[in-house]
Motif scaffolding. Structure first.
Motif, short mmCIF file in Angstrom:
data_model
loop_
_atom_site.label_atom_id
_atom_site.label_comp_id
_atom_site.label_asym_id
_atom_site.label_seq_id
_atom_site.Cartn_x
_atom_site.Cartn_y
_atom_site.Cartn_z
N LEU A 105 0.83 -1.20 0.00
CA LEU A 105 0.00 0.00 0.00
C LEU A 105 0.86 1.25 0.00
CD1 LEU A 105 -2.83 1.45 0.54
CD2 LEU A 105 -2.16 1.37 2.95
N LEU A 106 0.49 2.22 -0.83
CA LEU A 106 1.11 3.54 -0.79
C LEU A 106 0.17 4.48 -0.05
CD1 LEU A 106 3.29 5.61 -1.61
CD2 LEU A 106 1.98 6.00 -3.72
N ASP A 107 0.62 5.03 1.07
CA ASP A 107 -0.12 6.07 1.78
C ASP A 107 0.50 7.39 1.33
OD1 ASP A 107 -1.47 7.74 3.47
OD2 ASP A 107 -0.76 6.83 5.34
N ALA A 108 -0.12 8.02 0.34
CA ALA A 108 0.43 9.20 -0.32
C ALA A 108 -0.06 10.45 0.39
CB ALA A 108 0.01 9.22 -1.79
N GLY A 109 0.84 11.08 1.11
CA GLY A 109 0.47 12.20 1.96
C GLY A 109 0.09 11.68 3.33
N CYS A 110 1.00 10.96 3.96
CA CYS A 110 0.70 10.18 5.17
C CYS A 110 0.54 11.02 6.42
CB CYS A 110 1.76 9.11 5.39
SG CYS A 110 3.42 9.79 5.76
N GLY A 111 1.02 12.27 6.41
CA GLY A 111 0.92 13.08 7.62
C GLY A 111 1.62 12.41 8.79
N THR A 112 0.90 12.27 9.89
CA THR A 112 1.49 11.66 11.09
C THR A 112 1.23 10.16 11.18
OG1 THR A 112 -0.43 12.38 12.37
CG2 THR A 112 1.52 13.80 12.40
N GLY A 113 0.78 9.53 10.09
CA GLY A 113 0.81 8.09 9.98
C GLY A 113 -0.36 7.30 10.52
N ALA A 114 -1.50 7.93 10.79
CA ALA A 114 -2.63 7.20 11.39
C ALA A 114 -3.18 6.14 10.44
CB ALA A 114 -3.72 8.17 11.80
N LEU A 115 -3.33 6.46 9.17
CA LEU A 115 -3.87 5.48 8.23
C LEU A 115 -2.85 4.38 7.95
CD1 LEU A 115 -6.14 6.12 5.22
CD2 LEU A 115 -4.16 4.63 4.90
N ALA A 116 -1.59 4.77 7.83
CA ALA A 116 -0.53 3.78 7.59
C ALA A 116 -0.51 2.74 8.71
CB ALA A 116 0.82 4.47 7.48
N LEU A 117 -0.69 3.20 9.95
CA LEU A 117 -0.69 2.29 11.09
C LEU A 117 -1.82 1.27 10.97
CD1 LEU A 117 0.01 1.28 13.93
CD2 LEU A 117 -1.39 3.16 14.84
N GLN A 118 -3.02 1.74 10.66
CA GLN A 118 -4.16 0.82 10.57
C GLN A 118 -3.98 -0.20 9.45
OE1 GLN A 118 -6.63 0.62 12.83
NE2 GLN A 118 -5.43 2.18 13.89
N ALA A 119 -3.40 0.22 8.34
CA ALA A 119 -3.14 -0.72 7.25
C ALA A 119 -2.10 -1.75 7.66
CB ALA A 119 -2.68 0.02 6.01
#
Length: 235
Positions: free
Chosen positions: A65-79
């Motif tokens: 998965l590419l989290d494009a514009g991840c900010g502080t990573g909340a969505l990346a963590l859930q993935a």
């Protein structure tokens, strides 16, 4: 793509999020108390993140998965908690550093993995992906730039791209106008509200998006936060 226009806009966004607003975004994305207006933005972003995540597989083991514009990573963590191999990238090195620190402290072990990077989300050096998420990372661009950005990603994506755009509404137009009253040094890069029909026409006709089709759509409106999620999948 008009590379010069895109790079100029990207530079404005990078300067804002990495210098002017880094502390504000760190607080907004934490559990710290915030004012009434920012509380509506926090609630809206939480609802939008949940929407985008609901469009991804519950089991992401073996998926990239590419989290494009991840900010502080909340969505990346859930993935990553679902087992995904996540590349989380943002223009702001400050926010990326904060994201990595938070994840290392709160989730030292994950079913999946997260690689944090600062740089251009469209870089081909990032490689291929099964899914791409662009949560509020395209809302500062116009129709043509959004279409070009998605087309640039599409050739390296196997399954779906989910993204948000700023829908053209009377309320957003009003807030955009009010924002112009603030001192220039305090302004964020202005949103670029776009009409759904105009964006759809641009995406459907773009040669780089042939073989893709639109799927689910959901608008999230919470006080001072309004954003529209859209899913595109390989046909």
């Amino acid at each position: 793509m008009n590379t010069t226009a895109y790079e100029q806009r990207r530079s404005q966004i990078e300067q804002y999020f990495d210098r002017t607003a880094a502390d504000a975004w760190a607080r907004l994305t934490s559990n710290e108390p915030v004012g009434r207006i920012r509380a509506t933005v926090r609630a809206g972003r939480d609802a939008m993140r949940s929407t985008l995540l609901s469009w991804l597989p519950a089991d992401m083991r073996g998926l990239r998965l590419l989290d494009a514009g991840c900010g502080t990573g909340a969505l990346a963590l859930q993935a990553a908690l679902r087992g995904a191999e996540v590349v989380a990238i943002d223009l702001s090195p400050t926010l990326v550093k904060l994201a990595a620190e938070r994840m290392a402290q709160d989730h030292p072990r994950l079913p999946g993995s997260v690689t944090f990077l600062s740089g251009d989300m469209l870089s081909p050096d990032l490689g291929p992906f099964d899914h791409v998420v662009c949560m509020d990372s395209l809302i500062h661009y116009d129709c043509e730039q959004i279409a070009d950005a998605l087309a640039g990603l599409a050739s390296r994506v196997r399954r779906s791209m989910v993204f948000t755009f700023a829908p053209r509404t009377p309320l957003l137009a009003l807030m955009h106008g009010v924002g112009r009253l603030f001192p220039r040094s305090d302004r964020s890069p202005s949103l670029s509200p776009v009409a759904h029909t105009a964006l759809q026409q641009r995406l459907v006709s773009h040669p780089g998006l042939q073989g893709w089709q639109d799927a689910r759509m959901q608008r999230v409106a919470s006080g001072f936060y309004t954003s529209q999620a859209w899913e595109w999948t390989r046909s």
